[in-house]
Design an enzyme around this catalytic site. Structure first.
Site, PDB file in Angstrom:
ATOM      1  N   LYS A   1       0.168   4.205  -0.279  1.00  0.00           N
ATOM      2  CA  LYS A   1      -0.504   5.531   0.381  1.00  0.00           C
ATOM      3  C   LYS A   1      -0.268   6.837  -0.845  1.00  0.00           C
ATOM      4  O   LYS A   1      -0.095   6.451  -2.031  1.00  0.00           O
ATOM      5  CB  LYS A   1       0.144   5.661   1.734  1.00  0.00           C
ATOM      6  CG  LYS A   1      -0.110   4.626   2.612  1.00  0.00           C
ATOM      7  CD  LYS A   1       0.117   4.664   3.894  1.00  0.00           C
ATOM      8  CE  LYS A   1      -0.255   3.387   4.767  1.00  0.00           C
ATOM      9  NZ  LYS A   1      -0.153   3.493   6.143  1.00  0.00           N
TER      10      LYS A   1
ATOM     11  N   ASN B   1       0.804  -1.031   0.177  1.00  0.00           N
ATOM     12  CA  ASN B   1       0.038   0.175   0.060  1.00  0.00           C
ATOM     13  C   ASN B   1       0.922   1.146   0.001  1.00  0.00           C
ATOM     14  O   ASN B   1       1.580   1.635   0.925  1.00  0.00           O
ATOM     15  CB  ASN B   1      -0.849  -0.095   1.163  1.00  0.00           C
ATOM     16  CG  ASN B   1      -1.701   1.321   1.200  1.00  0.00           C
ATOM     17  OD1 ASN B   1      -1.857   2.022   0.349  1.00  0.00           O
ATOM     18  ND2 ASN B   1      -2.285   1.469   2.467  1.00  0.00           N
TER      19      ASN B   1
ATOM     20  N   GLY C   1       2.354   2.615  10.634  1.00  0.00           N
ATOM     21  CA  GLY C   1       3.307   3.403  10.475  1.00  0.00           C
ATOM     22  C   GLY C   1       4.074   3.904  11.685  1.00  0.00           C
ATOM     23  O   GLY C   1       4.518   5.096  11.722  1.00  0.00           O
TER      24      GLY C   1
ATOM     25  N   GLU D   1      -5.605  -4.598  10.434  1.00  0.00           N
ATOM     26  CA  GLU D   1      -4.762  -3.503  10.771  1.00  0.00           C
ATOM     27  C   GLU D   1      -4.911  -2.789  11.992  1.00  0.00           C
ATOM     28  O   GLU D   1      -5.801  -1.754  11.995  1.00  0.00           O
ATOM     29  CB  GLU D   1      -4.789  -2.724   9.709  1.00  0.00           C
ATOM     30  CG  GLU D   1      -4.432  -3.267   8.320  1.00  0.00           C
ATOM     31  CD  GLU D   1      -3.760  -2.160   7.175  1.00  0.00           C
ATOM     32  OE1 GLU D   1      -2.680  -2.533   6.813  1.00  0.00           O
ATOM     33  OE2 GLU D   1      -4.374  -1.028   7.005  1.00  0.00           O
TER      34      GLU D   1
ATOM     35  N   GLU E   1      -7.125   5.071   7.406  1.00  0.00           N
ATOM     36  CA  GLU E   1      -6.698   6.569   7.139  1.00  0.00           C
ATOM     37  C   GLU E   1      -7.743   7.293   6.215  1.00  0.00           C
ATOM     38  O   GLU E   1      -7.859   8.469   6.563  1.00  0.00           O
ATOM     39  CB  GLU E   1      -5.246   6.640   6.460  1.00  0.00           C
ATOM     40  CG  GLU E   1      -4.258   6.465   7.140  1.00  0.00           C
ATOM     41  CD  GLU E   1      -2.922   5.782   6.485  1.00  0.00           C
ATOM     42  OE1 GLU E   1      -2.819   5.885   5.324  1.00  0.00           O
ATOM     43  OE2 GLU E   1      -2.026   5.209   7.375  1.00  0.00           O
TER      44      GLU E   1
ATOM     45  N   HIS F   1      -9.704   1.664   4.605  1.00  0.00           N
ATOM     46  CA  HIS F   1      -8.281   1.619   5.516  1.00  0.00           C
ATOM     47  C   HIS F   1      -8.667   2.794   6.371  1.00  0.00           C
ATOM     48  O   HIS F   1      -9.305   3.682   6.309  1.00  0.00           O
ATOM     49  CB  HIS F   1      -7.115   2.240   4.189  1.00  0.00           C
ATOM     50  CG  HIS F   1      -5.991   2.215   5.111  1.00  0.00           C
ATOM     51  ND1 HIS F   1      -5.588   3.010   5.841  1.00  0.00           N
ATOM     52  CD2 HIS F   1      -4.833   1.444   5.112  1.00  0.00           C
ATOM     53  CE1 HIS F   1      -4.361   2.747   6.432  1.00  0.00           C
ATOM     54  NE2 HIS F   1      -3.831   1.807   5.745  1.00  0.00           N
TER      55      HIS F   1
ATOM     56  N   SER G   1       2.982  -2.230  10.311  1.00  0.00           N
ATOM     57  CA  SER G   1       4.708  -2.159  10.638  1.00  0.00           C
ATOM     58  C   SER G   1       5.182  -3.481  10.393  1.00  0.00           C
ATOM     59  O   SER G   1       6.227  -3.837  10.825  1.00  0.00           O
ATOM     60  CB  SER G   1       5.024  -1.668  11.969  1.00  0.00           C
ATOM     61  OG  SER G   1       4.463  -0.341  12.321  1.00  0.00           O
TER      62      SER G   1
END
Ligand code: PGA
Length: 248
Positions: free
Chosen positions: A12, A10, A173, A167, A97, A95, A213
């Site tokens: 991003k 991904n 991250g 996730e 985010e 996701h 991560s």
């Protein structure tokens, strides 16, 4: 029943079209002959160059989002048929985010999932708890609620062909990975939830992956857990390390 592993990157909001072409050219020989499915979910503007650059290889190009309408007055959005026409095979949906910064709700995700299946796209549906929810010991309840809302009205055949990414938001991250035991516990819980909602076959067939991560050092241990069928890789998918994760 054995499930084929999948390692999906991904990117991003990273990589220009020119960087995309260069990256895929380097990645190609490194993942050639991989035993897992290899997917790279790239920014919208990189989709066409990525598909051209990966033609004839085992690298599948995915998108990071799509709209649930076919077309219309939705400035800045991309429709499922645009993705399909470009040659996209799968799409990340939900996701954390996007849930956070773009206010995507479970209701919207349910519509997006239905549209993705209608167009033959494989969704990678993300779910996962915040650190606060984990500390309050409501991880399981929260993820069950996400799955029940997101998958409402979706058939078992569709679920069998999709990917669910666990996730934990606190691990994305941050460099802080869930331990293999923590990740396995929740991936197992997701599989049980699918069995409750559908049946044993569907739970056996759906691929559940872990993201947060993941790197070349921890991937093998995570992916060797019985309920973890691969990974969704953010930061490390921008580096040559991605090939090591695919081949781990
Ligand atoms: P990360 O991101 O690997 O950089 O933690 C994972 C993701 O957000 O999918």
């Amino acid at each position: 029943m054995s499930r084929k592993r999948i390692v999906a990157g991904n990117w991003k909001m990273n990589m220009t079209p020119a960087e995309t072409v260069a990256f895929i050219a380097k990645l190609k020989p490194e993942v050639d002959g991989a035993e897992t499915d290899v997917v790279m979910c790239v920014p919208a503007i990189d989709i066409v160059p990525a598909i051209t650059a990966s033609r004839g290889t085992n690298i599948v190009i995915g998108a990071q989002n799509m709209h649930y309408e076919e077309s219309g007055a939705y400035t800045g959005e991309i429709s499922p048929s645009m993705l399909v026409d470009a040659g996209v095979k799968c799409v990340i949906l939900g996701h954390s985010e996007r849930r956070e910064y773009n206010h995507e709700t479970d209701d919207m995700l349910n519509k997006k999932l239905k549209k993705a299946f209608e167009h033959g796209l494989t969704p990678i549906l993300c779910c996962g708890e915040t650190l606060k929810q984990r500390e309050m010991d409501i991880t399981g309840d929260f993820i069950r609620m996400q799955l029940k809302s997101d998958l409402a009205g979706i058939s078992e055949i569709d679920v069998q062909n999709m990917v669910i990414a666990y996730e934990p938001i606190w691990a994305i991250g941050t460099g802080e990975t869930a331990t293999a035991e923590q990740a396995e516990e929740v991936c197992g819980l997701i599989r049980n939830c699918i069995e409750e909602m559908y049946d044993e076959d569907t739970a056996e067939m759906v691929r559940i992956i872990y993201g947060g991560s993941v790197n070349a050092g921890n991937a093998a241990q995570l992916f060797s857990q019985p309920d973890i069928d691969g990974g969704l890789i953010g930061g490390a998918s921008l580096k040559p390390e991605f090939a090591k994760i695919v081949n781990c």
